[in-house]
Design a protein around this motif. Structure first.
Motif, PDB file in Angstrom:
ATOM      1  N   UNK A 137      34.082  -1.558  27.646  1.00 30.07           N
ATOM      2  CA  UNK A 137      33.140  -2.577  28.099  1.00 30.07           C
ATOM      3  C   UNK A 137      32.389  -3.281  26.970  1.00 30.07           C
ATOM      4  N   UNK A 138      32.696  -2.967  25.727  1.00 32.12           N
ATOM      5  CA  UNK A 138      31.998  -3.625  24.620  1.00 32.12           C
ATOM      6  C   UNK A 138      32.296  -5.115  24.611  1.00 32.12           C
ATOM      7  N   UNK A 139      31.280  -5.916  24.314  1.00 30.63           N
ATOM      8  CA  UNK A 139      31.465  -7.352  24.145  1.00 30.63           C
ATOM      9  C   UNK A 139      32.077  -7.590  22.775  1.00 30.63           C
ATOM     10  N   UNK A 140      33.125  -8.397  22.715  1.00 25.87           N
ATOM     11  CA  UNK A 140      33.854  -8.662  21.486  1.00 25.87           C
ATOM     12  C   UNK A 140      33.834 -10.158  21.174  1.00 25.87           C
ATOM     13  N   UNK A 141      34.245 -10.504  19.964  1.00 28.94           N
ATOM     14  CA  UNK A 141      34.347 -11.914  19.585  1.00 28.94           C
ATOM     15  C   UNK A 141      35.656 -12.539  20.049  1.00 28.94           C
ATOM     16  N   UNK A 142      36.579 -11.749  20.507  1.00 26.50           N
ATOM     17  CA  UNK A 142      37.950 -12.199  20.735  1.00 26.50           C
ATOM     18  C   UNK A 142      38.288 -12.522  22.181  1.00 26.50           C
ATOM     19  N   UNK A 143      37.298 -12.586  23.079  1.00 25.82           N
ATOM     20  CA  UNK A 143      37.621 -12.722  24.498  1.00 25.82           C
ATOM     21  C   UNK A 143      37.424 -14.091  25.106  1.00 25.82           C
ATOM     22  N   UNK A 144      37.007 -15.103  24.320  1.00 26.41           N
ATOM     23  CA  UNK A 144      36.748 -16.432  24.881  1.00 26.41           C
ATOM     24  C   UNK A 144      38.041 -17.066  25.366  1.00 26.41           C
ATOM     25  N   UNK A 145      37.959 -17.777  26.492  1.00 23.78           N
ATOM     26  CA  UNK A 145      39.119 -18.430  27.072  1.00 23.78           C
ATOM     27  C   UNK A 145      38.790 -19.884  27.422  1.00 23.78           C
ATOM     28  N   UNK A 146      39.801 -20.740  27.386  1.00 23.42           N
ATOM     29  CA  UNK A 146      39.600 -22.152  27.720  1.00 23.42           C
ATOM     30  C   UNK A 146      38.947 -22.273  29.097  1.00 23.42           C
ATOM     31  N   UNK A 147      37.958 -23.150  29.189  1.00 26.48           N
ATOM     32  CA  UNK A 147      37.214 -23.312  30.432  1.00 26.48           C
ATOM     33  C   UNK A 147      35.920 -22.540  30.473  1.00 26.48           C
ATOM     34  N   UNK A 148      35.764 -21.533  29.603  1.00 25.14           N
ATOM     35  CA  UNK A 148      34.502 -20.791  29.542  1.00 25.14           C
ATOM     36  C   UNK A 148      33.366 -21.710  29.095  1.00 25.14           C
ATOM     37  N   UNK A 149      32.165 -21.388  29.525  1.00 26.71           N
ATOM     38  CA  UNK A 149      30.976 -22.064  29.027  1.00 26.71           C
ATOM     39  C   UNK A 149      30.451 -21.334  27.799  1.00 26.71           C
ATOM     40  N   UNK A 150      29.804 -22.074  26.905  1.00 23.70           N
ATOM     41  CA  UNK A 150      29.183 -21.508  25.710  1.00 23.70           C
ATOM     42  C   UNK A 150      27.682 -21.479  25.922  1.00 23.70           C
ATOM     43  N   UNK A 203      32.932 -13.150  25.585  1.00 28.78           N
ATOM     44  CA  UNK A 203      32.824 -12.895  24.146  1.00 28.78           C
ATOM     45  C   UNK A 203      31.365 -13.041  23.756  1.00 28.78           C
ATOM     46  N   UNK A 204      31.002 -12.500  22.584  1.00 26.73           N
ATOM     47  CA  UNK A 204      29.617 -12.600  22.135  1.00 26.73           C
ATOM     48  C   UNK A 204      29.526 -12.248  20.658  1.00 26.73           C
ATOM     49  N   UNK A 205      28.499 -12.795  20.009  1.00 22.05           N
ATOM     50  CA  UNK A 205      28.080 -12.375  18.663  1.00 22.05           C
ATOM     51  C   UNK A 205      26.628 -12.772  18.484  1.00 22.05           C
ATOM     52  N   UNK A 206      26.005 -12.253  17.422  1.00 23.33           N
ATOM     53  CA  UNK A 206      24.638 -12.675  17.158  1.00 23.33           C
ATOM     54  C   UNK A 206      24.655 -13.777  16.105  1.00 23.33           C
ATOM     55  N   UNK A 207      23.714 -14.714  16.242  1.00 18.46           N
ATOM     56  CA  UNK A 207      23.641 -15.863  15.349  1.00 18.46           C
ATOM     57  C   UNK A 207      22.749 -15.491  14.174  1.00 18.46           C
ATOM     58  N   UNK A 208      23.388 -15.159  13.053  1.00 19.59           N
ATOM     59  CA  UNK A 208      22.634 -14.770  11.866  1.00 19.59           C
ATOM     60  C   UNK A 208      22.794 -15.763  10.725  1.00 19.59           C
ATOM     61  N   UNK A 268      21.681 -14.523  20.579  1.00 18.86           N
ATOM     62  CA  UNK A 268      23.057 -14.286  20.963  1.00 18.86           C
ATOM     63  C   UNK A 268      23.742 -15.600  21.297  1.00 18.86           C
ATOM     64  N   UNK A 269      24.974 -15.751  20.836  1.00 13.56           N
ATOM     65  CA  UNK A 269      25.865 -16.816  21.279  1.00 13.56           C
ATOM     66  C   UNK A 269      26.982 -16.125  22.040  1.00 13.56           C
ATOM     67  N   UNK A 270      27.250 -16.585  23.256  1.00 14.27           N
ATOM     68  CA  UNK A 270      28.253 -15.904  24.065  1.00 14.27           C
ATOM     69  C   UNK A 270      28.956 -16.903  24.978  1.00 14.27           C
ATOM     70  N   UNK A 271      30.078 -16.488  25.498  1.00 15.46           N
ATOM     71  CA  UNK A 271      30.835 -17.305  26.430  1.00 15.46           C
ATOM     72  C   UNK A 271      30.996 -16.548  27.742  1.00 15.46           C
ATOM     73  N   UNK A 272      31.167 -17.317  28.816  1.00 15.85           N
ATOM     74  CA  UNK A 272      31.374 -16.718  30.133  1.00 15.85           C
ATOM     75  C   UNK A 272      32.125 -17.726  31.003  1.00 15.85           C
ATOM     76  N   UNK A 273      32.916 -17.260  31.957  1.00 13.08           N
ATOM     77  CA  UNK A 273      33.626 -18.181  32.848  1.00 13.08           C
ATOM     78  C   UNK A 273      32.643 -19.131  33.549  1.00 13.08           C
ATOM     79  N   UNK A 274      33.045 -20.394  33.688  1.00 17.47           N
ATOM     80  CA  UNK A 274      32.161 -21.402  34.277  1.00 17.47           C
ATOM     81  C   UNK A 274      31.726 -21.027  35.688  1.00 17.47           C
TER      82      UNK A 274
END
Length: 326
Positions: A137-150, A203-208, A268-274
């Motif tokens: 269940x860890x949030x990763x940087x590699x899971x963003x998909x076309x159509x997701x919102x940022x 997907x997710x990461x922190x903005x540093x 945090x910057x993250x993506x999620x399905x619209x």
């Protein structure tokens, strides 16, 4: 005061969650069944990451906060941390304030100090933090998909605005400098939001190091592109304090530089399905964290940025790179 007196007086505490903490050759952690350990290290170096005159209590807070921010970006719950501390001298007043700022934030997140090292030398702080997250269940940087919102959390750019003022590049009113300097020196790790995004964010990461550069890591690892609307990034405090900045070209350029490439935000910057837009808003509300949708993930590679007029623009700034040209 010797090294071991320093440790006992300011950093040794009874453990609650760890099996064994400060005082032995190794600390012992026992994560719960079905959990994975999330581990991250960050180093803060005087003159590179903070000014020599920084309040030691705030420095202690920030040293741990930047590590907790990494756990937040992984959706991990904090467990414990180690501290490696290089000190030019054993100044008890400074160490006392530093430890109070450090341990107050640790207590707020139930993250206990379990070991580390101290030595004489230039002021240098290195923390390794440990968290736990359910397996898979860890949030990763590699899971963003076309159509997701940022999405981004909180408010971007204030830390960079303070840095510009402290470096003498701009002048800020005293009350604005105080507000933005607080964001630079005492960031808020978005741990509660990270936990709320498990199973929701793709997907997710922190903005540093700056939004555009950090978002680029998600795009690269996910094999996608993005369109970001700069008009949707959270405005700076400066825009309301000094409206002239919002209407002048200088003000617009400065705001865009700070919000899009500023660094030291620890949001945090993250993506999620619209289709899960409402759920993301609810996660922000439940965690007490403002969240803003600023763009979308595209199938076409590359990052496209829309300017204040809604037209495509080419940013003139780069995110921070320790070994690049900044």
């Amino acid at each position: 005061m010797g090294e071991f007196d320093l440790i006992r007086r300011y950093f040794q505490r009874p453990v609650r969650r760890a099996v064994l903490g400060v005082g032995d050759d190794c600390a012992l952690l026992a994560p719960a069944a079905g959990m994975q350990l999330a581990i991250s290290s960050d180093m803060l170096v005087q003159g590179r990451h903070f000014f020599a005159d920084v309040n030691p209590r705030l420095l202690g807070h920030k040293a741990l906060a930047v590590n907790l921010s990494d756990l937040a970006a992984s959706g991990a719950r904090p467990l414990a941390f180690t501290l490696a501390l290089s000190l030019p001298q054993a100044d008890e007043a400074w160490i006392s304030d530093f430890s109070q700022g450090l341990l107050a934030l640790a207590d707020a997140h139930e993250c206990e100090l379990i070991g580390g090292d101290t030595t004489g030398g230039p002021l240098n702080i290195c923390i390794t933090v440990f968290g736990e997250v359910p397996a898979g269940q860890a949030l990763l940087r590699s899971g963003a998909r076309a159509g997701d919102e940022i999405w981004v959390s909180g408010q971007l750019g204030d830390a960079r605005l303070a840095l510009e003022a402290l470096l003498g590049k701009i002048t800020l009113p005293p009350e604005l400098l105080a507000q933005t300097r607080q964001r630079l020196e005492a960031p808020t790790p978005r741990v509660a939001l990270g936990l709320a995004l498990r199973g929701l964010a793709s997907s997710a990461l922190d903005v540093s190091d700056g939004l555009l550069g950090d978002l680029g890591h998600i795009l690269e690892l996910s094999g996608v592109g993005a369109t970001v609307d700069s008009r949707l990034t959270t405005p700076l405090i400066a825009a309301s304090v000094n409206p002239l900045w919002a209407t002048s070209q200088f003000g617009l350029d400065l705001q865009q530089q700070c919000t899009l490439a500023g660094g030291d935000d620890y949001e945090l910057c993250f993506t999620a399905p619209a289709q899960r837009h409402a759920e993301v808003l609810a996660a922000g509300l439940a965690s007490g964290t403002a969240v803003s949708c600023i763009g979308r993930i595209d199938a076409k590679p590359g990052l496209r940025l829309l300017g204040a007029d809604g037209q495509a623009m080419q940013p003139l700034w780069q995110s921070f790179d320790h070994f690049g040209v900044n």
